[in-house]
Design a protein around this motif. Structure first.
Motif, PDB file in Angstrom:
ATOM      1  N   GLN A  38     -24.554  21.319  59.019  1.00  0.00           N
ATOM      2  CA  GLN A  38     -23.748  21.188  57.810  1.00  0.00           C
ATOM      3  C   GLN A  38     -23.739  19.741  57.327  1.00  0.00           C
ATOM      4  O   GLN A  38     -23.984  19.461  56.159  1.00  0.00           O
ATOM      5  CB  GLN A  38     -22.309  21.653  58.080  1.00  0.00           C
ATOM      6  N   LEU A  39     -23.487  18.828  58.254  1.00  0.00           N
ATOM      7  CA  LEU A  39     -23.321  17.428  57.857  1.00  0.00           C
ATOM      8  C   LEU A  39     -24.605  16.867  57.261  1.00  0.00           C
ATOM      9  O   LEU A  39     -24.574  16.202  56.220  1.00  0.00           O
ATOM     10  CB  LEU A  39     -22.887  16.600  59.079  1.00  0.00           C
ATOM     11  N   GLY A  54     -17.869  20.647  48.541  1.00  0.00           N
ATOM     12  CA  GLY A  54     -18.865  20.385  49.581  1.00  0.00           C
ATOM     13  C   GLY A  54     -18.367  19.353  50.581  1.00  0.00           C
ATOM     14  O   GLY A  54     -18.584  19.481  51.789  1.00  0.00           O
ATOM     15  N   THR A  55     -17.707  18.337  50.072  1.00  0.00           N
ATOM     16  CA  THR A  55     -17.201  17.293  50.962  1.00  0.00           C
ATOM     17  C   THR A  55     -16.091  17.848  51.857  1.00  0.00           C
ATOM     18  O   THR A  55     -16.101  17.651  53.080  1.00  0.00           O
ATOM     19  CB  THR A  55     -16.660  16.110  50.135  1.00  0.00           C
ATOM     20  N   LEU A  56     -15.141  18.530  51.248  1.00  0.00           N
ATOM     21  CA  LEU A  56     -14.042  19.082  52.045  1.00  0.00           C
ATOM     22  C   LEU A  56     -14.549  20.118  53.042  1.00  0.00           C
ATOM     23  O   LEU A  56     -14.073  20.214  54.174  1.00  0.00           O
ATOM     24  CB  LEU A  56     -12.986  19.714  51.125  1.00  0.00           C
ATOM     25  N   SER A 111     -18.599  16.878  40.327  1.00  0.00           N
ATOM     26  CA  SER A 111     -18.146  18.175  39.853  1.00  0.00           C
ATOM     27  C   SER A 111     -17.209  18.725  40.921  1.00  0.00           C
ATOM     28  O   SER A 111     -17.079  18.143  42.004  1.00  0.00           O
ATOM     29  CB  SER A 111     -19.322  19.135  39.655  1.00  0.00           C
ATOM     30  N   GLN A 112     -16.584  19.823  40.589  1.00  0.00           N
ATOM     31  CA  GLN A 112     -15.711  20.417  41.601  1.00  0.00           C
ATOM     32  C   GLN A 112     -16.505  20.810  42.837  1.00  0.00           C
ATOM     33  O   GLN A 112     -15.963  20.877  43.932  1.00  0.00           O
ATOM     34  CB  GLN A 112     -14.959  21.627  41.028  1.00  0.00           C
ATOM     35  N   TRP A 113     -17.826  21.035  42.678  1.00  0.00           N
ATOM     36  CA  TRP A 113     -18.647  21.443  43.822  1.00  0.00           C
ATOM     37  C   TRP A 113     -18.864  20.314  44.807  1.00  0.00           C
ATOM     38  O   TRP A 113     -19.026  20.541  46.002  1.00  0.00           O
ATOM     39  CB  TRP A 113     -19.985  22.014  43.339  1.00  0.00           C
ATOM     40  N   PHE A 114     -18.852  19.087  44.291  1.00  0.00           N
ATOM     41  CA  PHE A 114     -18.965  17.952  45.206  1.00  0.00           C
ATOM     42  C   PHE A 114     -17.688  17.826  46.044  1.00  0.00           C
ATOM     43  O   PHE A 114     -17.721  17.590  47.249  1.00  0.00           O
ATOM     44  CB  PHE A 114     -19.227  16.659  44.436  1.00  0.00           C
ATOM     45  N   VAL A 115     -16.548  18.019  45.353  1.00  0.00           N
ATOM     46  CA  VAL A 115     -15.264  18.003  46.063  1.00  0.00           C
ATOM     47  C   VAL A 115     -15.273  19.068  47.155  1.00  0.00           C
ATOM     48  O   VAL A 115     -14.937  18.818  48.311  1.00  0.00           O
ATOM     49  CB  VAL A 115     -14.093  18.278  45.081  1.00  0.00           C
TER      50      VAL A 115
END
Lengths: 467, 452
Positions: free
Chosen positions: A185-186, A150-152, A144-148
């Motif tokens: 965070q990581l 979260g990763t960024l 989802s856009q949230w994974f994008v």
């Protein structure tokens, strides 16, 4: 024999020119960001290799850039030119950066399809770029856009955290604090939740970032979330209990002993981004008394709102009703809070406006968890910033670099301890002080608040009790 | 001469730390009209922060400790004018725009002026001192796009100017009269420590060197300086920082007694009724014990203002400073001092000195050779608690006591490495006295007796 002749390049001790290393690092990171933007515009191929290269390039590029930026100068405060550069002084480039960031957040929250979010694994654009990584964690293309995001977000905290640590390499408080916030965070916010997600595919979803405590995580008590945890076996129950215990017991105890900094600048994701990516913008926060007056009302109003909203939610959950006093719980409570506070305030304004309003707008004016801990910090805590007797010269560095907009100098020049609800304990005021006046510390409650300080070193005044 | 009525204003000339502190404290205790006059700026700003404006750490507005509404709210009238003369008979000020103002009481807080010793070429464009806000604006204008500068005078303002220019990528040659930087104030080891640090930053430090003359280019701008060794050093800007002197001209011309500064007694009274002087411009007729007659320092300016405010509001109070303290920062190295550390130890004094292997931290304790009582400390690269040393100096504690309890006085940020044990070992090596440093005690730090 020294020569007084100018322009002897070998003797030139000022490596002021930007070297090839720094240019390369900057170019690499910039190219990677450009690739992400092009992926968003669906102009470049999206696959596992492209993603790996892009994310690595950001971390490596920023690290190389920062290493070269700071390696040739002795350790110390590096604020030269902050207010003469338009990217950091709220000037034109700051606004450009702010608009791009804000556009990204608007797309993220309200128009995810423009990022390429498709139905049932048919993602395109930047969302599709992250499919391989999501598949790696969960085995499915459920990006989802949230994974994008979260990763960024994690990449930003890690790469710019490295930059921050190079910048403050002389300051062990900053090094340790930043390491912790990066690790937090990581692992706690990103890797562990993704791995757990992969291990529990097919089960009802619940948030697996254990430190994302209610009321910052405002949907913790939503029906679907409570049910997700209750149906999630031992893991779900662990997260339910942890969430309650952290809010009711952990937070007050830790805040009593350490101040709210244990969360806000050591653990929290919002704080983590503010302290790393937001560090170049900390000086833009308003120090006016008028801003403080707005802040007091606003942050506590959000705390009240989230409590009312959650109260209505829990009423609905336990009563089985979808309305309270004739008002739809979803339409009148959850939806407006999620839209106005959850999305518009914490995301779009909170981060999008970093380069214009400073890095802690959300934490200062909005975050209800910060509001809750602030009340504890102000009235029942051992934390304070001690001022060092009469050494303050009122220069203003502390106030200028306070991301929370606290007029630190107003206290320091009086010899008064700083006990403020909003202080997140980042420690930068103490770092930038040129006279060693400020010290964050935990000590006895007695004497913590000294409202009528006397200036040390002027005995005539003490004897006559001027206040 | 008639006595001033309560309605006649207290007028303060100078809106620096001394004048403003006096105005604020008078206002806290009294509703009488207060007027602050300055020709320099509309509002009070922190003079010590001028360097940070130039370096881009702050803007001018950040250096103002109070927002502009503060003065209105507290009914302190700010006047932006230049006083040319005081008529002490009529108690009247004459401004350069030919207007006048009556005063009930007058406080002179006119600060300092940069010293110039009559060098040939000292009036060239691009040659200046650094004290006032207009100085900063001139420096900003005259250093645009330049590549080389010379700063003359190895003191606190000199090193600030060096750092400022260096921050803009300007190559700086620093002429210092003494054998090391600030050697007239610092003992040899500390002076050498800072000299090393300046060189680490790439400063072209010329020790034992004085200015002989400044050479002009065709446009009347400085193009080079000539040193006492006869060397010609090319530059487009020359900072002259060979100390400051009290700004007394207007007071002197108005018939108020001056030597180097405006002469005052321990109540800051000049010999003219209702006229007082505080801050840099004041000179004590009888200095307080252990003090110099003129103390051009931020802290003393503040103390003067606080003290005089009591007198002006009906509680006549003599100036009575406690143990000396000061601090500074030289590029990245902070310095604090408590008590009295001389450049060279006096007959009755002994000194203990520790320096960290990295050469950027040091600790010096000066004590009485006979009684072992602590006289003063110098510390570089480590922060120490003012209140703790203030207390130890007042109590007449021994140097051993200070070394034993040094952890209590540590004021470095949390998690910093501490050096109490290393310092105690060095103390043993140098004095033969064995001391086991005590761990930090919150009880001793926070519950010490209050001196009142």
């Amino acid at each position: 024999m020294k020569s007084a002749e100018p322009s002897l390049s070998l003797a030139q001790p000022h490596p002021e020119g930007v070297g090839i290393l720094r240019r390369s690092g900057f170019a690499l990171a910039l190219a990677a960001v450009a690739y992400l933007l092009l992926a968003w515009a669906k102009l470049v191929p999206v696959n596992a290799i492209a993603l790996t290269v892009t994310l690595s390039a950001i971390v490596i590029g920023v690290t190389v850039y920062a290493w070269d930026l700071y390696r040739n100068v002795p350790p110390g405060i590096k604020n030269n030119g902050v207010f003469t550069s338009s990217i950091t002084n709220g000037g034109l480039w700051g606004w450009v950066a702010g608009i791009i960031l804000t556009a990204f957040y608007v797309a993220l929250y309200w128009f995810p399809e423009t990022l390429g979010l498709g139905k049932d694994g048919s993602n395109t654009g930047i969302v599709a770029l992250f499919d391989p990584l999501k598949r790696f964690f969960t085995g499915s293309n459920s990006t989802s856009q949230w994974f994008v995001y979260g990763t960024l977000y994690t990449v930003a905290i890690v790469s710019l955290g490295i930059k921050f640590m190079l910048k403050y390499r002389h300051n062990r408080y900053q090094l340790i604090r930043t390491s912790v916030v990066m690790v937090s965070q990581l692992f706690l916010a990103y890797l562990i939740p993704e791995i757990l997600e992969g291990l529990t595919t097919g089960q009802a979803y619940f948030a697996k970032d254990i430190k994302n405590i209610w009321p910052l995580n405002y949907y913790f008590f939503y029906d679907w979330h409570l049910n997700g945890m209750l149906e999630g076996g031992a893991l779900g129950r662990l997260f339910l209990i942890a969430g309650l215990v952290l809010f009711l017991i952990g937070t007050p105890i830790l805040t009593y002993f350490l101040g709210k900094r244990w969360y806000c600048s050591w653990v929290c994701g919002c704080g983590g981004l503010a302290e790393t990516a937001g560090d170049p913008y900390r000086q833009l926060s308003s120090k006016k008394v008028s801003a403080w007056k707005i802040e007091r009302w606003m942050i506590h109003a959000v705390l009240v709102l989230v409590t009312i909203m959650t109260g209505a939610t829990l009423y609905g959950y336990f009563s089985g009703q979808s309305e309270i006093l004739g008002l739809s719980i979803y339409n009148y409570f959850q939806k407006p809070y999620g839209f106005l506070i959850g999305a518009a305030f914490s995301g779009v304004i909170g981060v999008g406006f970093y380069p214009v309003l400073g890095s802690r707008v959300w934490c200062r004016f909005g975050c209800p968890l910060a509001g809750y801990m602030g009340i504890i910090q102000r009235f029942k805590s051992r934390f304070r910033i001690t001022t060092n007797g009469g050494q303050c010269i009122s220069c203003g560095n502390c106030s200028t670099y306070c991301e929370m907009g606290i007029d630190v100098r107003a206290y320091a020049q009086k010899g008064q301890n700083i006990v403020r609800a909003s202080c997140v304990g980042c420690g930068i005021c103490a770092a930038v002080c040129p006279r060693g006046v400020l010290k964050l510390e935990n000590g006895p409650e007695e004497g913590r608040i000294n409202d009528n300080p006397i200036s040390i070193g002027n005995d005539g005044i003490k004897l006559n009790g001027l206040s | 001469m008639n006595e001033p009525s309560a309605s006649q204003p207290l007028v303060i000339i100078g809106n620096g730390i001394a004048g403003i502190t006096c105005a604020r404290h008078v206002r806290k205790r009294s509703p009488r009209p207060v007027v602050v006059i300055s020709a320099e700026t509309d509002h009070f700003f922190s003079r010590t922060a001028l360097m940070y404006i130039y370096m881009g750490h702050m803007k001018y507005e950040h250096t103002k400790p109070y927002e502009d509404w503060f003065w209105v709210k507290n009914n302190i009238t700010l006047v932006r004018k230049y006083v040319v003369r005081i008529d002490t008979e009529k108690r009247e000020l004459h401004f350069d725009d030919e207007t006048r103002m009556m005063y009930g009481d007058l406080v002179l807080a006119t600060g300092s002026k940069s010293n110039f010793f009559g060098w040939p070429g000292q009036d060239l464009k691009g040659v200046q001192g650094l004290y006032s806000y207009p100085d900063l604006q001139r420096m900003e204008a005259d250093t645009q796009g330049i590549s080389r500068a010379v700063v003359v005078g190895g003191g606190l303002i000199g090193v600030e100017m060096v750092e400022m220019l260096h921050s803009r990528g300007i190559h700086v040659t620093f002429l210092v009269r003494e054998s090391e930087f600030w050697r007239n104030v610092l003992p040899a080891e500390e002076a050498a420590l800072i000299s090393r640090h300046l060189r680490e930053h790439g400063i072209d430090l010329r020790l034992n060197t004085e200015l002989k003359e400044l050479l002009p280019d065709a446009q009347g701008r400085v193009r080079a300086v000539v040193t006492s060794q006869g060397e010609e050093i090319a530059c487009q800007f020359a900072g002259i920082t060979v100390g400051v002197s009290p700004n007394t001209e207007m007071a002197r011309q108005s018939g108020i007694a001056c030597e180097r500064g405006i002469l005052v007694n321990e109540f800051f009274e000049t010999e003219v009724p209702h006229v007082y002087a505080i801050g840099d411009c004041a000179q004590y007729r009888t200095p307080p014990p252990g003090r110099r007659a003129i103390e051009p320092l931020w802290y003393t300016g503040r103390f003067h203002g606080e003290t005089l405010a009591l007198t002006l509001t009906g509680k006549r109070t003599a100036y009575q400073p406690g143990p000396w303290f000061n601090s500074a920062k030289f590029f990245d190295i902070e310095y604090q001092t408590y008590g009295d550390v001389k450049a060279n130890a006096a007959e009755n004094e002994k000194a203990f000195y520790w320096e960290h292997a990295g050469g950027k931290m040091s600790f010096r304790a000066v004590f009485d050779a006979a009684s072992q009582k602590l006289i003063g400390i110098n510390v570089f690269g480590i922060r120490l608690r003012h209140e703790m040393f203030d207390q130890w100096l007042r109590e007449g504690r021994t140097v051993s006591h200070a070394i034993e309890h040094l952890a209590d006085a540590n004021f470095d940020p949390e998690f910093y490495r501490t050096f109490e044990h290393e310092i105690a070992r060095a103390f043993h090596t140098q004095t033969g006295i064995t001391i086991t440093p005590r761990p930090k005690s919150l009880l001793r730090i926070f519950k010490r007796p209050q001196y009142s």
